[in-house]
Design a protein around this motif. Structure first.
Motif, short mmCIF file in Angstrom:
data_model
loop_
_atom_site.label_atom_id
_atom_site.label_comp_id
_atom_site.label_asym_id
_atom_site.label_seq_id
_atom_site.Cartn_x
_atom_site.Cartn_y
_atom_site.Cartn_z
N GLU A 174 -2.05 5.95 1.01
CA GLU A 174 -2.02 4.57 0.52
C GLU A 174 -2.43 4.54 -0.96
O GLU A 174 -2.97 5.51 -1.48
CB GLU A 174 -3.01 3.71 1.32
CG GLU A 174 -2.60 3.54 2.78
CD GLU A 174 -3.66 2.82 3.61
OE1 GLU A 174 -3.26 2.12 4.55
OE2 GLU A 174 -4.87 2.96 3.33
N THR A 211 -10.23 4.67 3.41
CA THR A 211 -10.45 4.16 4.77
C THR A 211 -11.86 4.18 5.33
O THR A 211 -12.50 3.15 5.48
CB THR A 211 -9.53 4.92 5.75
OG1 THR A 211 -8.26 5.05 5.14
CG2 THR A 211 -9.39 4.15 7.05
N SER A 269 -4.97 1.07 6.88
CA SER A 269 -5.63 2.21 7.53
C SER A 269 -7.04 1.85 8.01
O SER A 269 -7.52 2.38 9.02
CB SER A 269 -5.70 3.41 6.57
OG SER A 269 -6.46 3.10 5.43
N ASN A 316 -6.96 8.59 1.75
CA ASN A 316 -7.28 7.16 1.67
C ASN A 316 -8.79 6.91 1.75
O ASN A 316 -9.52 7.65 2.40
CB ASN A 316 -6.62 6.40 2.82
CG ASN A 316 -5.12 6.65 2.90
OD1 ASN A 316 -4.52 7.16 1.96
ND2 ASN A 316 -4.52 6.31 4.02
N ASN A 353 -0.48 5.59 -5.71
CA ASN A 353 -0.72 6.43 -4.53
C ASN A 353 -1.21 7.81 -4.95
O ASN A 353 -2.08 8.39 -4.31
CB ASN A 353 0.56 6.55 -3.70
CG ASN A 353 1.05 5.21 -3.19
OD1 ASN A 353 1.58 4.41 -3.95
ND2 ASN A 353 0.84 4.93 -1.92
N PHE A 372 0.81 -1.22 0.00
CA PHE A 372 0.00 0.00 0.00
C PHE A 372 0.84 1.27 0.00
O PHE A 372 0.33 2.36 -0.19
CB PHE A 372 -0.96 -0.01 1.21
CG PHE A 372 -2.15 -0.91 0.99
CD1 PHE A 372 -3.35 -0.38 0.58
CD2 PHE A 372 -2.04 -2.28 1.15
CE1 PHE A 372 -4.45 -1.21 0.35
CE2 PHE A 372 -3.12 -3.12 0.92
CZ PHE A 372 -4.33 -2.58 0.52
N ALA A 373 2.15 1.13 0.24
CA ALA A 373 3.08 2.27 0.19
C ALA A 373 4.46 1.72 -0.13
O ALA A 373 5.31 1.54 0.73
CB ALA A 373 3.09 3.03 1.51
N ALA A 386 -7.37 -2.08 3.43
CA ALA A 386 -6.10 -1.37 3.62
C ALA A 386 -5.73 -1.37 5.10
O ALA A 386 -6.62 -1.43 5.96
CB ALA A 386 -6.23 0.07 3.12
#
Length: 435
Positions: A171, A224, A202, A222, A290, A124-125, A200
């Motif tokens: 992310e 999230t 997050s 994100n 991203n 994710f990163a 994710a």
């Protein structure tokens, strides 16, 4: 003070931040310095802004803390998670946002803020490679460990309340998937089944925070909490949520300047926005997946302020482009360039250029403070679910897109929503309207 139905801000407020980078270390240092009377919390509305309450002979201009019971800076205890093990002092020095003379007086306090191991998934990163990470077999295990972190932090620091905020990297873009993200039941099942595509890291932080009775704030773009399952969870646990993406530089300018064009009934042909920044945020956003997350958030602002349906002569088919370029020499000093092609009387073209030489963390720190204090206030006032009054602070205000709800992105309308909410929580009448 008028009649209130807000619980008092008794005891300590724990603020646990995901990510102990430039923004968070600047935020923590500033609060600690302000507590000692060595710096001023400029840019924080909870510390400076005054709101009118009452009308006519009863009219008064009061600070937020005079209208509603707010947590004091002295009551805050800081915690963090990060993939890098550096403490808050090391992070503040490394980030080079603040001068050494503005960090050293609170060195001892900053050194005690040591990040807990982060729930992290490199997919994710991809540009981050810290090793201060939890070894979790599943997303559900991530949730369980994060919940334990929150409980432990609360007990060890004798906090009566906790707020959790994300100030970590952006992310990769997670498309809302209505087979996973539609209900809390489906979300939990996906976490237990270790669905690493739709869940994710997050989301694990947000779930853990809400389950532990802590409001959650999403400072990055994100996905999230921008899903029905999280809205359901926030309602179920009676917790406020706010997100997403701190509105610091260019989007702040856009949400404040676009109303000038709209109010003056000028036309728009195009708005080109480009940014250069060199900190860790810029590094992560250099990855296309991203950047996509950020682009979705930044593009949404203009289209809800200058609307073709309302003014077809002025706002049909304008071209809106947003670019972010990673440029290491600038570090935390980001630069936002806006080129705006407008047209006026008889269609004659004109241009506006805005060059905002920002300091990313200097703009973000007071937003983080305000969002934490106001989310805590909302929780004590029994306000749960999406807090639309916090849209003022966010690039992409949460809204129920499943019902076709349009977000309010117009800065001055957002400010009216903020003032009205504080009036209401203070027992006054919400007496301003949004046209």
């Amino acid at each position: 003070m008028a009649n209130q139905n807000v619980k008092p801000a008794d005891g300590k407020l724990g603020i646990m931040v995901v990510g102990l980078g430039a923004v968070t270390s600047t935020f923590m240092t500033g609060v600690l310095m302000a507590r000692k009377g060595l710096a001023k919390p400029v840019g924080s509305m909870t510390q400076y802004d005054k709101i009118r309450v009452g009308k006519g002979a009863d009219k008064k201009y009061l600070s937020y803390g005079e209208i509603v019971p707010m947590a004091k800076l002295d009551d805050i205890v800081f915690g963090a998670w990060d993939v890098y093990p550096a403490n808050a002092f090391q992070s503040a020095m490394y980030s080079e946002v603040l001068k050494e003379k503005d960090i050293m007086p609170v060195k001892d306090e900053l050194e005690k803020i040591v990040p807990l191991k982060a729930a992290f998934d490199k997919n994710f990163a991809k540009r981050l490679d810290g090793d201060n990470v939890k070894q979790c077999a599943t997303r559900w295990e991530m949730v369980e460990e994060l919940r334990e972190d929150i409980r432990k932090f609360k007990a060890e620091n004798n906090c009566s309340r906790i707020v959790v905020a994300w100030a970590a990297s952006t992310e990769i873009y997670v498309e809302p998937n209505m087979e996973v993200h539609d209900t809390l039941e489906h979300l939990e099942a996906a976490m237990k089944a270790n669905d690493t595509v739709n869940i994710a890291p997050s989301m694990c932080y947000a779930y853990a925070a809400l389950a532990e009775g802590a409001p959650f704030i999403m400072g990055a773009p994100n996905t999230t909490i921008d899903i029905p399952a999280m809205w359901e969870m926030a309602e179920k646990y009676g917790m406020p949520i706010a997100g997403k993406d701190f509105k610091t530089g260019q989007t702040l300018v856009k949400s404040g300047f676009a109303p000038i064009i709209g109010t003056r009934c000028l036309g728009l042909n195009g708005w080109f926005s480009t940014n250069i920044l060199g900190n860790r945020d810029g590094l992560v956003l250099d990855e296309p997946a991203n950047f996509r997350t950020k682009e979705v958030s930044k593009l949404s602002t203009l289209e809800s302020i200058l609307v073709a349906d309302k003014q077809p002569d002025l706002y049909t088919d304008y071209y809106h482009k947003v670019r972010i370029n990673y440029y290491p020499p600038r570090n935390d000093d980001k630069e936002g360039w806006d080129n705006i092609d407008i047209f006026g009387w008889m269609g004659y073209p004109m241009q506006i250029k805005i060059n905002f030489l920002c300091r990313d963390s200097i703009l973000a720190a007071p937003l983080l403070l305000d969002l934490c204090l106001l989310s805590d206030l909302a929780a004590r006032a029994g306000r749960c679910g999406t807090q639309r009054f916090l849209s003022f602070y966010l690039k992409a205000p949460m809204h129920d897109y499943t019902q076709g709800e349009e977000p309010v992105n117009h800065l001055f309308q957002q400010y009216t929503m903020l003032k009205n909410a504080i009036r209401e929580m203070g027992g006054y009448e919400a007496d301003e309207e949004i046209d």
